[in-house]
Design a protein around this motif. Structure first.
Motif, PDB file in Angstrom:
ATOM      1  N   ALA A 104       1.682  -2.482   1.614  1.00 43.26           N
ATOM      2  CA  ALA A 104       1.701  -1.066   1.229  1.00 43.26           C
ATOM      3  C   ALA A 104       2.222  -0.899  -0.188  1.00 43.26           C
ATOM      4  O   ALA A 104       2.988  -1.733  -0.684  1.00 43.26           O
ATOM      5  CB  ALA A 104       2.579  -0.262   2.189  1.00 43.26           C
ATOM      6  N   CYS A 105       1.800   0.194  -0.825  1.00 41.66           N
ATOM      7  CA  CYS A 105       2.373   0.550  -2.120  1.00 41.66           C
ATOM      8  C   CYS A 105       2.397   2.059  -2.264  1.00 41.66           C
ATOM      9  O   CYS A 105       1.684   2.795  -1.570  1.00 41.66           O
ATOM     10  CB  CYS A 105       1.621  -0.095  -3.276  1.00 41.66           C
ATOM     11  N   CYS A 227      -0.742   3.862  -0.209  1.00 36.95           N
ATOM     12  CA  CYS A 227      -1.778   3.021   0.389  1.00 36.95           C
ATOM     13  C   CYS A 227      -1.097   2.045   1.345  1.00 36.95           C
ATOM     14  O   CYS A 227      -0.101   1.408   0.976  1.00 36.95           O
ATOM     15  CB  CYS A 227      -2.522   2.267  -0.714  1.00 36.95           C
ATOM     16  N   THR A 228      -1.602   1.940   2.576  1.00 40.58           N
ATOM     17  CA  THR A 228      -0.957   1.057   3.550  1.00 40.58           C
ATOM     18  C   THR A 228      -1.978   0.485   4.524  1.00 40.58           C
ATOM     19  O   THR A 228      -2.966   1.150   4.870  1.00 40.58           O
ATOM     20  CB  THR A 228       0.164   1.817   4.297  1.00 40.58           C
ATOM     21  N   THR A 229      -1.764  -0.746   4.963  1.00 39.34           N
ATOM     22  CA  THR A 229      -2.732  -1.437   5.811  1.00 39.34           C
ATOM     23  C   THR A 229      -2.085  -2.614   6.533  1.00 39.34           C
ATOM     24  O   THR A 229      -1.037  -3.118   6.111  1.00 39.34           O
ATOM     25  CB  THR A 229      -3.901  -1.966   4.962  1.00 39.34           C
ATOM     26  N   SER A 230      -2.735  -3.058   7.600  1.00 35.70           N
ATOM     27  CA  SER A 230      -2.369  -4.333   8.222  1.00 35.70           C
ATOM     28  C   SER A 230      -3.344  -5.423   7.787  1.00 35.70           C
ATOM     29  O   SER A 230      -3.278  -6.555   8.247  1.00 35.70           O
ATOM     30  CB  SER A 230      -2.348  -4.218   9.745  1.00 35.70           C
ATOM     31  N   GLY A 231      -4.268  -5.074   6.914  1.00 36.06           N
ATOM     32  CA  GLY A 231      -5.159  -6.067   6.321  1.00 36.06           C
ATOM     33  C   GLY A 231      -6.253  -6.541   7.245  1.00 36.06           C
ATOM     34  O   GLY A 231      -6.502  -5.983   8.304  1.00 36.06           O
ATOM     35  N   MET A 232      -6.944  -7.564   6.809  1.00 30.85           N
ATOM     36  CA  MET A 232      -8.047  -8.110   7.591  1.00 30.85           C
ATOM     37  C   MET A 232      -7.564  -8.634   8.932  1.00 30.85           C
ATOM     38  O   MET A 232      -6.582  -9.375   8.999  1.00 30.85           O
ATOM     39  CB  MET A 232      -8.722  -9.255   6.841  1.00 30.85           C
ATOM     40  N   ALA A 233      -8.265  -8.261   9.981  1.00 30.81           N
ATOM     41  CA  ALA A 233      -7.968  -8.832  11.284  1.00 30.81           C
ATOM     42  C   ALA A 233      -8.198 -10.339  11.244  1.00 30.81           C
ATOM     43  O   ALA A 233      -9.189 -10.812  10.705  1.00 30.81           O
ATOM     44  CB  ALA A 233      -8.866  -8.204  12.347  1.00 30.81           C
ATOM     45  N   PHE A 234      -7.235 -11.101  11.777  1.00 35.56           N
ATOM     46  CA  PHE A 234      -7.356 -12.555  11.930  1.00 35.56           C
ATOM     47  C   PHE A 234      -7.506 -13.277  10.590  1.00 35.56           C
ATOM     48  O   PHE A 234      -8.129 -14.334  10.492  1.00 35.56           O
ATOM     49  CB  PHE A 234      -8.516 -12.889  12.875  1.00 35.56           C
ATOM     50  N   LYS A 235      -6.914 -12.713   9.561  1.00 35.15           N
ATOM     51  CA  LYS A 235      -6.886 -13.314   8.234  1.00 35.15           C
ATOM     52  C   LYS A 235      -6.021 -14.577   8.251  1.00 35.15           C
ATOM     53  O   LYS A 235      -5.256 -14.824   9.184  1.00 35.15           O
ATOM     54  CB  LYS A 235      -6.291 -12.311   7.245  1.00 35.15           C
ATOM     55  N   MET A 236      -6.108 -15.367   7.197  1.00 34.93           N
ATOM     56  CA  MET A 236      -5.185 -16.485   7.027  1.00 34.93           C
ATOM     57  C   MET A 236      -3.778 -15.931   6.849  1.00 34.93           C
ATOM     58  O   MET A 236      -3.585 -14.903   6.184  1.00 34.93           O
ATOM     59  CB  MET A 236      -5.571 -17.323   5.806  1.00 34.93           C
ATOM     60  N   HIS A 237      -2.804 -16.596   7.419  1.00 38.70           N
ATOM     61  CA  HIS A 237      -1.434 -16.132   7.276  1.00 38.70           C
ATOM     62  C   HIS A 237      -1.034 -16.177   5.801  1.00 38.70           C
ATOM     63  O   HIS A 237      -1.241 -17.171   5.113  1.00 38.70           O
ATOM     64  CB  HIS A 237      -0.473 -16.998   8.085  1.00 38.70           C
ATOM     65  N   ASP A 242      -5.905  -5.843  -1.646  1.00 38.17           N
ATOM     66  CA  ASP A 242      -5.648  -4.953  -2.774  1.00 38.17           C
ATOM     67  C   ASP A 242      -4.637  -3.856  -2.470  1.00 38.17           C
ATOM     68  O   ASP A 242      -4.059  -3.271  -3.386  1.00 38.17           O
ATOM     69  CB  ASP A 242      -6.960  -4.298  -3.224  1.00 38.17           C
ATOM     70  N   SER A 243      -4.397  -3.583  -1.188  1.00 41.08           N
ATOM     71  CA  SER A 243      -3.624  -2.393  -0.815  1.00 41.08           C
ATOM     72  C   SER A 243      -2.224  -2.305  -1.434  1.00 41.08           C
ATOM     73  O   SER A 243      -1.789  -1.213  -1.800  1.00 41.08           O
ATOM     74  CB  SER A 243      -3.524  -2.291   0.706  1.00 41.08           C
ATOM     75  N   PRO A 244      -1.470  -3.404  -1.552  1.00 39.26           N
ATOM     76  CA  PRO A 244      -0.134  -3.279  -2.143  1.00 39.26           C
ATOM     77  C   PRO A 244      -0.096  -3.485  -3.648  1.00 39.26           C
ATOM     78  O   PRO A 244       0.981  -3.488  -4.244  1.00 39.26           O
ATOM     79  CB  PRO A 244       0.637  -4.400  -1.438  1.00 39.26           C
ATOM     80  N   ILE A 245      -1.265  -3.641  -4.255  1.00 34.20           N
ATOM     81  CA  ILE A 245      -1.307  -3.975  -5.682  1.00 34.20           C
ATOM     82  C   ILE A 245      -1.628  -2.735  -6.497  1.00 34.20           C
ATOM     83  O   ILE A 245      -2.738  -2.178  -6.422  1.00 34.20           O
ATOM     84  CB  ILE A 245      -2.336  -5.084  -5.947  1.00 34.20           C
ATOM     85  N   GLY A 249      -5.460  -1.316  -5.306  1.00 40.19           N
ATOM     86  CA  GLY A 249      -5.597  -0.413  -4.178  1.00 40.19           C
ATOM     87  C   GLY A 249      -5.197   1.014  -4.470  1.00 40.19           C
ATOM     88  O   GLY A 249      -5.610   1.933  -3.746  1.00 40.19           O
ATOM     89  N   LEU A 250      -4.405   1.222  -5.514  1.00 39.84           N
ATOM     90  CA  LEU A 250      -3.903   2.562  -5.829  1.00 39.84           C
ATOM     91  C   LEU A 250      -3.505   2.640  -7.299  1.00 39.84           C
ATOM     92  O   LEU A 250      -2.960   1.685  -7.841  1.00 39.84           O
ATOM     93  CB  LEU A 250      -2.675   2.872  -4.963  1.00 39.84           C
TER      94      LEU A 250
END
Length: 352
Positions: A104-105, A227-237, A242-245, A249-250
């Protein structure tokens, strides 16, 4: 005046709008420039259908003369708390290791910024980002450091992985394939912004991700965004989009306007998308035209990839004019203005 009339007319085309009480509206009311007697009126915009409920919370701040910064924080917190929204906050789909990580940002009218990435165990990542902005000399904290800071600030540690999200993750592990369903966000909410059953979102299917991005202008004409998200489902850890940048993302420039993005963050980062949109508005582009130009940068860079992903931009200028543009049909944004009008508007798109 003639230019404003042309803007109003153009904004109606292709727009679908719904009020909070379910009564149909036209998007024309949402597309006016919010200037009367020299005083700008409040306005709040947010991405996707679930932005309607978020806007309602933000508007409670704006209509009483509150600051845009407070409005965007309160607004996106609604999406972060919604257990049926699997792309933001609590109950977000986890990474491939089964860990829910949030990004988030937040940015205010003075270019103050705060951000968190790969944050675990705290629902309201946007509020932690605001604390980073206000309580530290830094602009971004990540991972364990972000969690440590959040706990020191009094945030509650909790398990964000709900049984429904965990079940979906375990089903995904059977194949471990990542094939997102485009625009699934628009199928998860009804026209009033309330959650509804979605037959696509059943265990065994692979789910898309998405973001809530929100930009607002308050009664003083000041802009802020979140801007806030949990990101791509099942992404690499450890994956961060872009959301926190800030700038991707904003981005907010209180002299010009504000913009946010949604979709596959890697491609937005490549063009520093939200900053690009604001800079185009500085050059005289309308919000919609600026969003379109940013989208076209992505198409021109990699046409084949652009056909397979969704990306959308949403923008608001200092006059209160707004617009959006995306790669594919399906992206919409919510707009709330005076008289408590909260409507959903379809973004124009490049691919038909």
């Amino acid at each position: 005046m003639q230019n404003r009339r042309k803007f109003f007319k153009a904004a109606v085309l292709g727009a679908a709008a719904f009020s909070l009480d379910g009564v149909g509206k036209t998007a024309a009311a949402a597309s006016k420039a919010y200037v009367k007697g020299g005083a700008k009126k409040p306005i709040v915009l947010s991405t996707w259908d679930f932005g309607l409920a978020a806007n309602e919370a933000a508007w409670k701040v704006l209509k009483t003369g509150g600051r845009a910064l407070d409005a965007v924080e309160q607004g996106v917190m609604v999406a972060e708390s919604d257990p049926k929204n699997h792309s933001v906050g609590f109950s977000g789909y986890p990474d491939r290791d089964g860990r829910v990580t949030l990004d988030a940002c937040i940015m205010d009218e003075h270019a103050n910024i705060g951000s968190v990435a790969a944050l675990e165990h705290v629902t309201h990542a946007i509020s932690v980002a605001r604390r980073v902005m206000e309580k530290t000399p830094h602009v971004m904290l990540v991972g364990d450091g972000a969690l440590q800071f959040a706990l020191e600030q009094g945030f509650k540690k909790e398990n964000l992985l709900t049984p429904e999200s965990e079940k979906a993750w375990k089903e995904w592990l059977k194949t471990s394939e990542y094939k997102p369903i485009m625009n699934i966000e628009t199928q998860s909410y009804d026209t009033n912004g309330t959650t509804a059953f979605n037959p696509l979102m059943l265990p065994g299917n692979v789910y898309n991700h998405d973001t809530i991005g929100m930009v607002a202008m308050d009664a003083n004409g000041n802009l802020s965004g979140a801007c806030t998200t949990s990101g791509m489902a099942f992404k690499m850890h450890g994956r961060v989009g872009d959301s926190p940048i800030i700038g991707a993302g904003l981005f907010v420039d209180n002299e010009i306007g504000a913009a946010t993005s949604t979709g596959v963050g890697e491609e937005v980062i490549r063009i520093v998308g939200s900053h690009l949109v604001v800079e185009l508005m500085r050059q005289g582009y309308s919000p919609e035209a600026a969003c379109k130009e940013a989208t076209m940068r992505i198409v021109k860079r990699d046409p084949a990839k652009a056909k397979a992903i969704q990306i959308g931009f949403l923008a608001l200028n200092k006059k209160g004019e707004h617009g959006a543009y995306c790669l594919h049909p399906g992206f919409s944004y919510a707009c709330c203005t005076g008289d408590d009008k909260n409507v959903l508007i379809k973004g124009k798109n490049y691919f038909q």
